[in-house]
Design a protein around this motif. Structure first.
Motif, PDB file in Angstrom:
ATOM      1  N   THR A 180       0.809  -1.222   0.000  1.00 44.01           N
ATOM      2  CA  THR A 180       0.000   0.000   0.000  1.00 44.01           C
ATOM      3  C   THR A 180       0.838   1.266   0.000  1.00 44.01           C
ATOM      4  OG1 THR A 180      -0.164  -0.255   2.399  1.00 44.01           O
ATOM      5  CG2 THR A 180      -2.028  -1.019   1.091  1.00 44.01           C
ATOM      6  N   ALA A 228     -10.783  -4.204  -2.962  1.00 44.57           N
ATOM      7  CA  ALA A 228     -11.136  -2.932  -2.326  1.00 44.57           C
ATOM      8  C   ALA A 228      -9.959  -1.956  -2.374  1.00 44.57           C
ATOM      9  CB  ALA A 228     -11.566  -3.171  -0.882  1.00 44.57           C
ATOM     10  N   GLY A 263      -9.794   1.593  -4.910  1.00 47.57           N
ATOM     11  CA  GLY A 263      -9.455   2.919  -4.403  1.00 47.57           C
ATOM     12  C   GLY A 263      -8.268   3.518  -5.137  1.00 47.57           C
ATOM     13  N   VAL A 265      -9.635   6.960  -6.981  1.00 46.22           N
ATOM     14  CA  VAL A 265      -9.295   8.225  -6.308  1.00 46.22           C
ATOM     15  C   VAL A 265      -8.369   9.102  -7.153  1.00 46.22           C
ATOM     16  CG1 VAL A 265      -8.237   9.261  -4.265  1.00 46.22           C
ATOM     17  CG2 VAL A 265      -9.752   7.278  -4.021  1.00 46.22           C
ATOM     18  N   VAL A 306     -13.721  -0.330   6.328  1.00 50.07           N
ATOM     19  CA  VAL A 306     -13.664  -0.161   4.869  1.00 50.07           C
ATOM     20  C   VAL A 306     -15.063   0.006   4.297  1.00 50.07           C
ATOM     21  CG1 VAL A 306     -13.045  -1.275   2.685  1.00 50.07           C
ATOM     22  CG2 VAL A 306     -11.491  -1.403   4.630  1.00 50.07           C
ATOM     23  N   THR A 347     -16.295   3.324   2.410  1.00 45.93           N
ATOM     24  CA  THR A 347     -16.684   3.145   1.007  1.00 45.93           C
ATOM     25  C   THR A 347     -18.097   3.665   0.783  1.00 45.93           C
ATOM     26  OG1 THR A 347     -15.252   1.193   0.829  1.00 45.93           O
ATOM     27  CG2 THR A 347     -16.922   1.481  -0.877  1.00 45.93           C
ATOM     28  N   LEU A 398     -17.894   7.327   0.435  1.00 47.25           N
ATOM     29  CA  LEU A 398     -17.333   7.749  -0.849  1.00 47.25           C
ATOM     30  C   LEU A 398     -18.351   7.664  -1.987  1.00 47.25           C
ATOM     31  CD1 LEU A 398     -13.785   6.123  -0.602  1.00 47.25           C
ATOM     32  CD2 LEU A 398     -14.315   8.561  -0.557  1.00 47.25           C
ATOM     33  N   LEU A 425      -9.852   8.749   3.250  1.00 45.09           N
ATOM     34  CA  LEU A 425      -8.893   7.765   2.736  1.00 45.09           C
ATOM     35  C   LEU A 425      -8.002   7.226   3.850  1.00 45.09           C
ATOM     36  CD1 LEU A 425      -7.834   9.423  -0.647  1.00 45.09           C
ATOM     37  CD2 LEU A 425      -9.447   7.541  -0.291  1.00 45.09           C
ATOM     38  N   ARG A 484     -10.111   4.752   5.728  1.00 46.58           N
ATOM     39  CA  ARG A 484     -10.300   3.558   4.888  1.00 46.58           C
ATOM     40  C   ARG A 484      -9.029   2.707   4.867  1.00 46.58           C
ATOM     41  NH1 ARG A 484     -10.312   1.816  -0.661  1.00 46.58           N
ATOM     42  NH2 ARG A 484     -12.223   0.680  -1.159  1.00 46.58           N
ATOM     43  N   ASN A 485      -7.874   3.352   4.720  1.00 43.64           N
ATOM     44  CA  ASN A 485      -6.619   2.605   4.679  1.00 43.64           C
ATOM     45  C   ASN A 485      -6.276   1.984   6.030  1.00 43.64           C
ATOM     46  OD1 ASN A 485      -6.406   3.475   2.005  1.00 43.64           O
ATOM     47  ND2 ASN A 485      -4.197   3.705   2.160  1.00 43.64           N
ATOM     48  N   PHE A 500     -18.298   2.985  -6.554  1.00 49.26           N
ATOM     49  CA  PHE A 500     -18.058   2.700  -5.133  1.00 49.26           C
ATOM     50  C   PHE A 500     -19.185   1.843  -4.545  1.00 49.26           C
ATOM     51  CE2 PHE A 500     -14.928   6.289  -5.010  1.00 49.26           C
ATOM     52  CZ  PHE A 500     -13.889   5.567  -4.457  1.00 49.26           C
TER      53      PHE A 500
END
Length: 525
Positions: free
Chosen positions: A144, A277, A281, A285, A338, A342, A345, A361, A364-365, A478
Motif C-alpha cells: 500500500t 477494495a 481505491g 481516487v 472499509v 466506502t 465515498l 482515505l 479507509r486505509n 463505489f
C-alpha cells in the motif's frame, strides 16, 4: 530479550526492500506513460502495452516461483529474481522506441513477477509461526505504501530529472538488496531431485495469460467481442485441464489440493476481496483528483501520501493483533471500517474539500491495513512449510487476477454509468424541461456578460455536465466496491486460531500420506 534478538530482522529487511521495489515499479511507470507516448510517437493503445505486458508475463511466471525456491533454494531464487528485475530495468531505461520498451518490460516481469511469492514463502520459512503476524504486517506495508509513493516520485523524475530514471532508480536499490541479501539471508533446504512439471506450468501460465489479457483489454475490445470471449473460454478450459493434470502427477507445479483446504480457501476469498477494495481505491481516487479536481499526477501522489502513511502505521498493529487474537477480530473490524468509508465515498461531490477526502482515505486505509495481512496470513498458516512456496504462488496469482477483475469491473461500471448520467443530465437542460431551460438561459446570460456567445455557453455547460456525470458514475462504482466488501464478511469467521491449527495438522498428515504413497510407487516401479 534474547528471543527478540534471535528473530531474523535483517532478513526481513531484505525481503521488504526487494518487494517494495517491485511494487513501486508499476505505479511509478504508469505516471510516465503520457510522456513516453509523446517521446516514442506511439498511440495510446500501443503505449498501454508497456503496462499490460508486465501484468501478463508476471502472471505467467508466478506459478514457477514455488518450484524454483524448492529446487534451487529460496535465497538463490529470490535474489536471482531481484537481479533479473534490476538488469531488465537497465534495459528499459535504454529503450529507444515503443517495441524495445515493451520487450524490455516483458523481460523485467520475468524477475518482478516472482519477487512477491518468493519473498513471502521465504518469510514463512524463517520466521516463527507464532510471531508471523508482525513480520507479515511489516512486509505487507509495501503493498500500500509503494503505490502511493509511485506517482509522486515518478512525476518528479519525469518532470525534473529524466524519464530514464523511473527505471534506473531500481539499479541502486536492487543491487544493494542483492548484496545485503547475499550477506544476511540463509539458504533453505534444496530438493535436488525435483523435476519441473512442464505440462502443468504451460497450462497454468497460458490460462493466466489469457484471463489477464481478457480482463485488461475487455473494456477496449468489448466484453462480447469474439477475441475476449475466446480468451475467457480458453482460460476456463485451460484451468480445468490444469487441475485434472495436477491431480495426476507426483510433483505438481502448483498443489491444487490446497484449494480443498477450507480455511485456506476462505482466506484466499476474503484477502482477494480486500485486495479488490484496495485497488479500486487506487484506481478511482486518482481519477477523481486529476480529472475532476484538476490536480497533477505528482500532486495526487502527495494527496494520497497521508493514507499511505496511515497504512504503514496500522499494519504492524494488525500483525501484533493477529499474533495475539488471530485473524477474525482485525479482519471484521478492518472490513467494517472499509465498508463504512466506502459507503461515504458513494456520495462524492465535485467540490469535496481535499482535506475531507484525505481524512476518509486515511480511515479507509486503516481498515485495509487491519484486515489485509491477517486474512492472508491465516490461510498460509494452515500450510506445511514444505508447501508454503506453492501456497504463496497460488495467493499471488489469485490476487493478481482479483485485482485485474476488480479494476475491469469498476471500469465497466464507470464507463456505462457515465454515459447514463450524461444522458440524464442532458435531458434536464432542454427546451422540454422548463426549469432546466430557465437555468440554462441564466447561465447563457452570465457567459454573455463575460463576453462569450451561445457556443461558449454550450461548451462550458457540456463540460460541467460531463464532469458531474463522472462524479455520479464514481459513486456507482463505489457502490459496486461496497458490495464486494460485504462479500468478504461470511468468510472471515472461518479463520479462527483453532481452525488454523487443526487444518495445519490435517495438511501435515495429508502430506505425509502422499509422500509415503509416492515413495511406494517409485519402489514398485
Amino acid at each position: 530479550m534474547e528471543e527478540k534478538r534471535a528473530l531474523p530482522w535483517s532478513s526481513l529487511g531484505v525481503l521488504v526492500l526487494g518487494t517494495f521495489m517491485g511494487v513501486l515499479d508499476s505505479s511509478i511507470v504508469n505516471v510516465a506513460l503520457p510522456h513516453l507516448m509523446a517521446l516514442f510517437s506511439a498511440t495510446e493503445d500501443q503505449i498501454q502495452w508497456v503496462m499490460t505486458i508486465y501484468l501478463l508475463v508476471g502472471g505467467m511466471v508466478i506459478p514457477a516461483a514455488g518450484f524454483l525456491g524448492d529446487r534451487f533454494g529460496y535465497k538463490k531464487a529470490y535474489l536471482g529474481s531481484v537481479l533479473a528485475f534490476v538488469l531488465a530495468s537497465a534495459l528499459c531505461g535504454l529503450s529507444w522506441n515503443t517495441t524495445s520498451i515493451i520487450v524490455a518490460r516483458a523481460i523485467q516481469a520475468l524477475g518482478g513477477g516472482m519477487v512477491i511469492p518468493l519473498s513471502m514463502a521465504y518469510l514463512f520459512r524463517i520466521w516463527p509461526r507464532e510471531k508471523i503476524g508482525v513480520a507479515t504486517g511489516l512486509w505487507g506495508m509495501t503493498m500500500t505504501v509503494a503505490p502511493a509513493i509511485g506517482p509522486t516520485l515518478g512525476g518528479y523524475l519525469v518532470d525534473y530529472v529524466s524519464w530514464h530514471w523511473i527505471f534506473y532508480i531500481n539499479l541502486p536499490i536492487g543491487i544493494f538488496t542483492v548484496l545485503w541479501g547475499w550477506l544476511v539471508l540463509e539458504e533453505t533446504p534444496v530438493q535436488e531431485d525435483l523435476k519441473l512439471d512442464w505440462p502443468g506450468l504451460f497450462l497454468v501460465a497460458s490460462s493466466a495469460f489469457a484471463l489477464l489479457l481478457a480482463l485488461s483489454k475487455g473494456q477496449d475490445w468489448g466484453w462480447t467481442s469474439p477475441s475476449i470471449v475466446f480468451l475467457i473460454v480458453g482460460a476456463l478450459f485451460g484451468t480445468l485441464l490444469f487441475i485434472l493434470w495436477e491431480l495426476s502427477v507426483p510433483n505438481p507445479v502448483l498443489d491444487v489440493r490446497l484449494i480443498l483446504n477450507p480455511t485456506f480457501m476462505a482466506s484466499l476469498v476474503a484477502s482477494n476481496l480486500t485486495s479488490i477494495a484496495l485497488f479500486v481505491g487506487i484506481f478511482l481516487v486518482p481519477l477523481f483528483c486529476q480529472n475532476i479536481q484538476g490536480y497533477s499526477a505528482m500532486q495526487t501522489g502527495l494527496i494520497l501520501m497521508p493514507a499511505a502513511l496511515t497504512t504503514a502505521f496500522f499494519m504492524p498493529i494488525a500483525g501484533k493483533l493477529f499474533d495475539t487474537v488471530g485473524a477474525v477480530f482485525p479482519g471484521l473490524l478492518g472490513m467494517s471500517i472499509v465498508a463504512a468509508v466506502t459507503h461515504a465515498l458513494i456520495h462524492l461531490t465535485a467540490d469535496m474539500p481535499i482535506h475531507h477526502l484525505q481524512l476518509l482515505l486515511c480511515i479507509r486505509n486503516a481498515g485495509l491495513a487491519l484486515a489485509m495481512m491477517p486474512l492472508m496470513t491465516a490461510g498460509i498458516n494452515t500450510i506445511p512449510t514444505a508447501r508454503t512456496g506453492q501456497a504463496t504462488a497460488i495467493a499471488s496469482v489469485t490476487r493478481q487476477v482479483a485485482a485485474s477483475f476488480g479494476i475491469a469491473l469498476v471500469s465497466y461500471v464507470l464507463t456505462n454509468r457515465m454515459a447514463f448520467h450524461a444522458e440524464r443530465l442532458a435531458e434536464e437542460v432542454s427546451l422540454t424541461n422548463p426549469l432546466g431551460y430557465h437555468y440554462y438561459t441564466q447561465f447563457k446570460g452570465l457567459v454573455a456578460g463575460m463576453g462569450g456567445g451561445d457556443g461558449l455557453a454550450q461548451t462550458l455547460l457540456a463540460g460541467i455536465a460531463q464532469k458531474q456525470a463522472m462524479v455520479l458514475a464514481m459513486g456507482d462504482a463505489f457502490w459496486v466496491a461496497l458490495w464486494l466488501v460485504f462479500l468478504a464478511f461470511p468468510f472471515i469467521p472461518w479463520l479462527t486460531p483453532r481452525r488454523v491449527k487443526e487444518e495445519l495438522k490435517r495438511q501435515e498428515e495429508r502430506l505425509e500420506r502422499e509422500e509415503v504413497l509416492f515413495a511406494s510407487r517409485r519402489t514398485s516401479n
